[in-house]
Design an enzyme around this catalytic site. Structure first.
Site, short mmCIF file in Angstrom:
data_model
loop_
_atom_site.label_atom_id
_atom_site.label_comp_id
_atom_site.label_asym_id
_atom_site.label_seq_id
_atom_site.Cartn_x
_atom_site.Cartn_y
_atom_site.Cartn_z
N LYS A 148 34.63 48.18 44.74
CA LYS A 148 35.76 48.37 43.84
C LYS A 148 36.55 49.63 44.15
CE LYS A 148 33.85 45.73 39.99
NZ LYS A 148 33.44 45.73 38.58
N LYS A 243 32.73 33.57 43.44
CA LYS A 243 32.52 33.28 42.02
C LYS A 243 33.84 33.30 41.26
CE LYS A 243 30.67 36.27 39.15
NZ LYS A 243 29.73 37.16 38.45
N LYS A 246 37.64 36.88 36.48
CA LYS A 246 38.81 37.26 35.70
C LYS A 246 39.74 38.16 36.49
CE LYS A 246 36.41 39.00 32.33
NZ LYS A 246 36.15 39.74 31.08
#
Length: 349
Positions: A148, A243, A246
Site C-alpha cells: 500500500k 479478490k 472495495k
C-alpha cells in the site's frame, strides 16, 4: 477484527485483517452445557468504498450464523478508514450506511453488539500502550504496508499506514477475544496480534501482574483464528485471480450490495469470461468461469431481501443501536484498558 475488508474488520475486523495457519481447526464450543460461557468473537468492516458481494459472502453472511453460537461484537472500523487519503465529507455517511447494511443483512442486535470503533475511545488508548511494546521490525515486515505504501507514494504515506496493525491488535485484544474470523489476506496481521499478546503477557504479566493485584497470570487472551467456510472467497469480475475489493479503481469489478437489479445484471453480462466452450469448476485456466459459478452456487443456496432502505431512513433507531452497542463494548473495553494501565505501572486515580 482489520484491511479495507477487515474483517475490521478491528477484525477488521477488511476489514485488513490476520494471522495464523489457516489450517488451524475451529475451537470446540459447548452449546449444551448450561454452565458454559460462550466464546467471544469480534470483527468489523471499513466504511470506505461500497460494501460488496465479497464482503457479504466472505464476512457478514458468516457473522449471521456466528451470532447464534458465540458472544459477538461487530463494529464499523472507521479509525482504520483514515490510514489513506479519504473523503472527509463522506466518512460519517459511509459509517451509517455500513451499520445499516449489517442490520439489513441479518445481524440481530438482541444477539450481537453493533457499534462504531471511534465511539469506544479505549481502542485508541490501548493502541498507544501496545505501541510501546511493539518492535518496529514487526511492523516493517507487514506485506500490506509495503504494497500500500508503494501504491500511495512511498515516503508521502502517513505513519498510520505503518501502525494500523497495532490498532487492529487493540481491536481484538481489547475485548479479550477468543476467536477472530480471518481471511487469507489477514493471516499475517492476526499472527502479529497473537505475538503482541504473548509479548505483553511476558513483559507485564505473571508474578509482576499478580503482585499488583491482577487475577490470573495473563493480561490478554491469545486469540485463535476462526476459518470461514470454503468457497466464501469471491473474486473480481474483471480479473478472476484478484479478490473482489472495495478499493479497486473500477466499479465494474465488484457487485455492491446497494447496486440495483439492473446494475448487477449489466455487471454480470459485461464481466470478463474466456473463449472455452461450456462451464466448469476448478480449471486453473478459467478463473473467471470458476468465480461466476462459485458466486451462483453461494447465492442460490440462500436468498434474502435486505431491509437497508427501511433501516437507513430511521435515524433514531440506527443511532440507538449504535449507542447501545458502544455502551456494551465500552463496559468490556474499559476493564481491559484499566488492567493494562495497572500492569504497566501507571498511577491510577
Amino acid at each position: 477484527m482489520i484491511d479495507k475488508n477487515y474483517l475490521p474488520v478491528v477484525g477488521t475486523v477488511n476489514s485488513h485483517r490476520c494471522y495464523c495457519n489457516v489450517s488451524t481447526p475451529e475451537p470446540a464450543v459447548s452449546e449444551t452445557s448450561s454452565t458454559s460461557v460462550k466464546k467471544r468473537i469480534v470483527s468489523g468492516v471499513q466504511p470506505t468504498g461500497s460494501i460488496h458481494l465479497g464482503n457479504y459472502l466472505g464476512a457478514i453472511k458468516n457473522w449471521v450464523s456466528l451470532q447464534d453460537k458465540y458472544e459477538t461484537l461487530f463494529f464499523i472500523v472507521d479509525l482504520h478508514a483514515i490510514t489513506l487519503p479519504y473523503d472527509v465529507q463522506q466518512l460519517s455517511k459511509a459509517t451509517r450506511d455500513t451499520a445499516a447494511l449489517y442490520l439489513a443483512c441479518g445481524i440481530d442486535t438482541s444477539k450481537a453488539s453493533v457499534f462504531v470503533q471511534s465511539h469506544v475511545r479505549a481502542h485508541v488508548e490501548l493502541m498507544w500502550l501496545l505501541s510501546s511494546a511493539t518492535p518496529i521490525g514487526w511492523l516493517n515486515r507487514m506485506i500490506q504496508f509495503k504494497e500500500k505504501s508503494r501504491k500511495a507514494g512511498g515516503e508521502n504515506v502517513g505513519v498510520a499506514l505503518l501502525t494500523y496493525p497495532v490498532l487492529m491488535a487493540s481491536d481484538i485484544l481489547l475485548y479479550q477475544s477468543d476467536l477472530v474470523p480471518v481471511g487469507e489476506d489477514q493471516k499475517q496481521h492476526l499472527e502479529l496480534t497473537r505475538e503482541l499478546a504473548e509479548r505483553v503477557n511476558h513483559l507485564y504479566g505473571g508474578r509482576k501482574w499478580k503482585k499488583l493485584g491482577g487475577r490470573g497470570g495473563s493480561i490478554f487472551k491469545v486469540p485463535e483464528p476462526l476459518i470461514p467456510p470454503a468457497g466464501a472467497r469471491v473474486m473480481s469480475l474483471t480479473d478472476g485471480l484478484s479478490k473482489m475489493s472495495k478499493s479497486a479503481p473500477s466499479d465494474q469489478s465488484r457487485i455492491n450490495l446497494l447496486d440495483s437489479k439492473d446494475a448487477i445484471a449489466n455487471k454480470i453480462k459485461r464481466c470478463k469470461t474466456d473463449s472455452f466452450p461450456g462451464l466448469e469448476f476448478d480449471n486453473a485456466d478459467r478463473p473467471e468461469c470458476n468465480n461466476l459459478l462459485s458466486i451462483y452456487q453461494i447465492i442460490t443456496n440462500k436468498t434474502k431481501e435486505t431491509r437497508y432502505e427501511e433501516i437507513i431512513s430511521d435515524t433514531g433507531y440506527l443511532d440507538q443501536v449504535l449507542a447501545e452497542g458502544a455502551s456494551k463494548a465500552s463496559d468490556i473495553a474499559d476493564k481491559t484498558v484499566s488492567n493494562v494501565y495497572q500492569a504497566m505501572g501507571f498511577l491510577r486515580r
